[in-house]
Design a protein around this motif. Structure first.
Motif, PDB file in Angstrom:
ATOM      1  N   SER A 156     -20.080  17.791 -17.177  1.00 40.22           N
ATOM      2  CA  SER A 156     -18.975  18.575 -17.747  1.00 40.22           C
ATOM      3  C   SER A 156     -17.868  17.657 -18.259  1.00 40.22           C
ATOM      4  O   SER A 156     -17.320  17.874 -19.353  1.00 40.22           O
ATOM      5  N   GLN A 211     -19.069  15.986 -21.407  1.00 40.91           N
ATOM      6  CA  GLN A 211     -19.080  16.900 -22.551  1.00 40.91           C
ATOM      7  C   GLN A 211     -17.679  17.090 -23.116  1.00 40.91           C
ATOM      8  O   GLN A 211     -17.494  17.173 -24.337  1.00 40.91           O
ATOM      9  N   GLY A 212     -16.679  17.127 -22.219  1.00 42.58           N
ATOM     10  CA  GLY A 212     -15.302  17.226 -22.687  1.00 42.58           C
ATOM     11  C   GLY A 212     -14.930  16.057 -23.574  1.00 42.58           C
ATOM     12  O   GLY A 212     -14.226  16.214 -24.589  1.00 42.58           O
ATOM     13  N   CYS A 252     -17.139  14.261 -25.318  1.00 41.72           N
ATOM     14  CA  CYS A 252     -17.922  14.414 -26.551  1.00 41.72           C
ATOM     15  C   CYS A 252     -17.263  15.397 -27.525  1.00 41.72           C
ATOM     16  O   CYS A 252     -17.283  15.175 -28.745  1.00 41.72           O
ATOM     17  N   TYR A 253     -16.677  16.472 -26.987  1.00 40.76           N
ATOM     18  CA  TYR A 253     -16.028  17.460 -27.848  1.00 40.76           C
ATOM     19  C   TYR A 253     -14.924  16.837 -28.710  1.00 40.76           C
ATOM     20  O   TYR A 253     -14.630  17.335 -29.800  1.00 40.76           O
ATOM     21  N   THR A 254     -14.311  15.771 -28.216  1.00 41.46           N
ATOM     22  CA  THR A 254     -13.203  15.140 -28.944  1.00 41.46           C
ATOM     23  C   THR A 254     -13.667  13.982 -29.821  1.00 41.46           C
ATOM     24  O   THR A 254     -12.844  13.385 -30.519  1.00 41.46           O
ATOM     25  N   HIS A 308     -19.163  13.920 -32.917  1.00 47.16           N
ATOM     26  CA  HIS A 308     -19.440  15.351 -32.718  1.00 47.16           C
ATOM     27  C   HIS A 308     -18.843  16.164 -33.862  1.00 47.16           C
ATOM     28  O   HIS A 308     -19.517  17.026 -34.440  1.00 47.16           O
ATOM     29  N   ARG A 309     -17.588  15.884 -34.206  1.00 47.72           N
ATOM     30  CA  ARG A 309     -16.923  16.640 -35.260  1.00 47.72           C
ATOM     31  C   ARG A 309     -17.661  16.477 -36.592  1.00 47.72           C
ATOM     32  O   ARG A 309     -17.918  17.467 -37.302  1.00 47.72           O
TER      33      ARG A 309
END
Length: 266
Positions: free
Chosen positions: A236, A239-240, A242-244, A248-249
């Motif tokens: 988790s 993943q947080g 990776c979201y930034t 990913h973007r």
């Protein structure tokens, strides 16, 4: 070939680190180990390098520790032998952990015999690709010492505990086909194409997000020691991050743009 006992070359995102004492079957000296650590730190920090291939010059991958160095350590004053040994072990462990924890794929391209510390060094990598001349031996027992390069940790995870005990207690040589059957080696190829095949595999493994790969590897390296709750928790957190990430973007935006283009063509 360079006069250095370690050579490092990089191109197209793949670094190739070569143990370069072919006349000694690439056995590690203390100086060579220092060079090895410096090269691994360089690769780890270089963001243009996406994966590492480790191999040996000449006919052998690595014969382990240099026997002349062992003799020198034995001849130290009695009151210094233990501490000198402990200090040396810290350096050995640093080198092996740099391989194990490097935040990018590491492939050992085993071109010949990997014995003692050489065998440990191969399996400290993420993957082992072996040529038709490769063999493995945890031969420490023949020198009256234990597997100090990570074999006590890495080997049971590849072969199972009972088989690891048998290989370490006997110190026998494992030829290529048995190494593949036991999980010591992951793939085999010819001596002529070993390095090219290892580089191709490294390229394939490192095409994805370097952020996601590094975080995944750091968790997978601990998965046998952690509870499922801890693995999920670390996942988790990863993943947080990776979201930034830019990767990913850009991936999501590229997917959405292609989907919109396909829809517009209908």
């Amino acid at each position: 070939m360079s006069d250095s006992s370690i050579t490092l070359q990089a191109g197209n995102g793949i670094a190739v680190l070569t143990l370069n004492r072919p006349d000694k079957r690439n056995a590690f000296t203390d100086t060579m180990r220092d060079e090895f650590i410096a090269a691994l730190e360089n690769v780890s920090a270089d963001q243009s390098v996406r994966a590492l291939v480790l191999t040996g010059a000449g006919k052998g991958f690595c014969a382990g520790g240099d026997i002349a160095g062992m003799e020198k350590r034995m001849n130290a004053p009695a009151g210094e032998v233990a501490f000198n040994g402990w200090a040396r072990q810290q350096i050995v462990h640093k080198a092996q952990m740099l391989l194990h924890t490097m935040p990018k794929p590491v492939i050992a391209a085993v071109n010949g015999a990997a014995s003692g510390l050489g065998a440990d060094t191969a399996i400290a990598c993420d993957f082992v690709m072996a040529s038709d001349h490769a063999s493995f031996a945890w031969s420490y027992i023949h020198r009256g010492i234990v597997a100090d390069g990570g074999g006590l940790y890495f080997l049971p995870r590849r072969t199972g505990l009972a088989r690891a005990k048998e290989l370490i207690f006997s110190g026998r040589t494992v030829e290529l086909d048995e190494a593949l059957n036991l999980g010591i080696a992951d793939r085999k190829t010819s001596s002529e194409t070993l390095l090219d095949d290892a580089i191709a595999w490294a390229t394939e493994l490192s095409r994805g997000s370097s952020v996601a790969l590094a975080l995944s590897k750091s968790i997978l390296n601990q998965t046998y020691e952690l509870s499922s709750e801890h693995v999920f928790a670390q996942g988790s957190q990863a993943q947080g991050i990776c979201y930034t990430s830019t990767q990913h973007r850009e991936s999501v935006m590229d997917f959405l743009a292609k989907a919109a283009a396909r829809k517009a063509q209908r």
